[in-house]
Write an enzyme that holds these catalytic residues in place. Sequence first.
Site, PDB file in Angstrom:
ATOM      1  N   HIS A 165      40.623 -24.387  -7.585  1.00 58.08           N
ATOM      2  CA  HIS A 165      40.307 -25.178  -8.462  1.00 58.08           C
ATOM      3  C   HIS A 165      39.206 -24.626  -9.212  1.00 58.08           C
ATOM      4  O   HIS A 165      38.835 -24.567 -10.425  1.00 58.08           O
ATOM      5  CB  HIS A 165      39.827 -26.633  -8.065  1.00 58.08           C
ATOM      6  CG  HIS A 165      41.292 -27.718  -7.669  1.00 58.08           C
ATOM      7  ND1 HIS A 165      41.916 -27.148  -6.684  1.00 58.08           N
ATOM      8  CD2 HIS A 165      41.665 -28.521  -7.986  1.00 58.08           C
ATOM      9  CE1 HIS A 165      42.837 -28.087  -6.407  1.00 58.08           C
ATOM     10  NE2 HIS A 165      42.742 -28.990  -7.222  1.00 58.08           N
ATOM     11  N   HIS A 220      38.027 -29.719   0.327  1.00 57.82           N
ATOM     12  CA  HIS A 220      37.882 -28.398   0.651  1.00 57.82           C
ATOM     13  C   HIS A 220      36.277 -28.301   1.571  1.00 57.82           C
ATOM     14  O   HIS A 220      35.449 -29.494   1.403  1.00 57.82           O
ATOM     15  CB  HIS A 220      37.365 -27.841  -0.658  1.00 57.82           C
ATOM     16  CG  HIS A 220      38.666 -27.055  -1.329  1.00 57.82           C
ATOM     17  ND1 HIS A 220      39.484 -25.972  -0.694  1.00 57.82           N
ATOM     18  CD2 HIS A 220      39.384 -27.314  -2.482  1.00 57.82           C
ATOM     19  CE1 HIS A 220      40.625 -25.587  -1.312  1.00 57.82           C
ATOM     20  NE2 HIS A 220      40.555 -26.275  -2.427  1.00 57.82           N
ATOM     21  N   ASP A 278      34.942 -22.784   0.864  1.00 62.67           N
ATOM     22  CA  ASP A 278      35.993 -22.612   0.063  1.00 62.67           C
ATOM     23  C   ASP A 278      35.601 -22.514  -1.473  1.00 62.67           C
ATOM     24  O   ASP A 278      36.186 -21.817  -2.248  1.00 62.67           O
ATOM     25  CB  ASP A 278      37.073 -23.763   0.435  1.00 62.67           C
ATOM     26  CG  ASP A 278      37.570 -23.714   1.812  1.00 62.67           C
ATOM     27  OD1 ASP A 278      37.650 -22.814   2.270  1.00 62.67           O
ATOM     28  OD2 ASP A 278      37.978 -24.936   2.280  1.00 62.67           O
TER      29      ASP A 278
END
Length: 253
Positions: A164, A204, A208
């Site tokens: 993302h 997350h 991350d």
Amino acid sequence: MTMQLRSPIPHKRAGAGISPKPNFSGKNMAMLMSGHPIPCLFALSLLFFMGVEYTLRMVPSSSPPVDVGFHLTERFHRVLAGNPALNSFLAALNTVFVVMQVVYIVWVLMVEGRPRPTIAALFMFSCRGVLGYSTQLPLPQGFLGSGADFPVGNVSFFLFFSGHAGGAVIASLDMRRMRRHSLALAFDILNCLQALRLLATRGHYTIDLAAGIGAGFIFDVLSGIYENRKSPPASASAGHLQNHPPCCKCRCD
């Protein structure tokens, strides 16, 4: 007849080829700090975190990971846990943002004819697949899933690293290269809000997201290097245009 053997190592003259010794006087150190404040700040942070690293106790194997981002978003996490409809709504908005990233990168390739963002995304997600499979982190405690989140349908996913965040960085960097600064700023703000939501839903870990942002920068640079190596030199392309027969009597290029 005598022969004189020359030494293989030539004698250095005084002051020739010898680098000056560093001068650590107070004046020079002040000039160094004023001229290069960022490296000096990094040096201080190195000393600080060396002290933290060697004095901090390790997290026991029986305990969950310690994540500062989870602690900072604890209140937001409780709000989303108590309101599933709001959680699904924000997940849907986040999915729309991911679709925006994909649409922009595909548009740049298919309409504008610039492959760099696509190459960067392919590099990044391939690397993410290898790293995510190599080290499969456990799902954080308190994870708030949603069928509207991406990947859609509450399917499994790799935690490390965040695609993302990386995809948004790749799109934002390309926007800045094309002087679309307002659109790039909007993507950066949405990326920050996305990171906040992913931490609050425990989708997350903080590492991350940080690694995903760094990966976006790294693979954008690597794709630029690849593109430059594969593109013909300017002199070769100019020669090709000169040797190419004219398409009409006007002899236009």
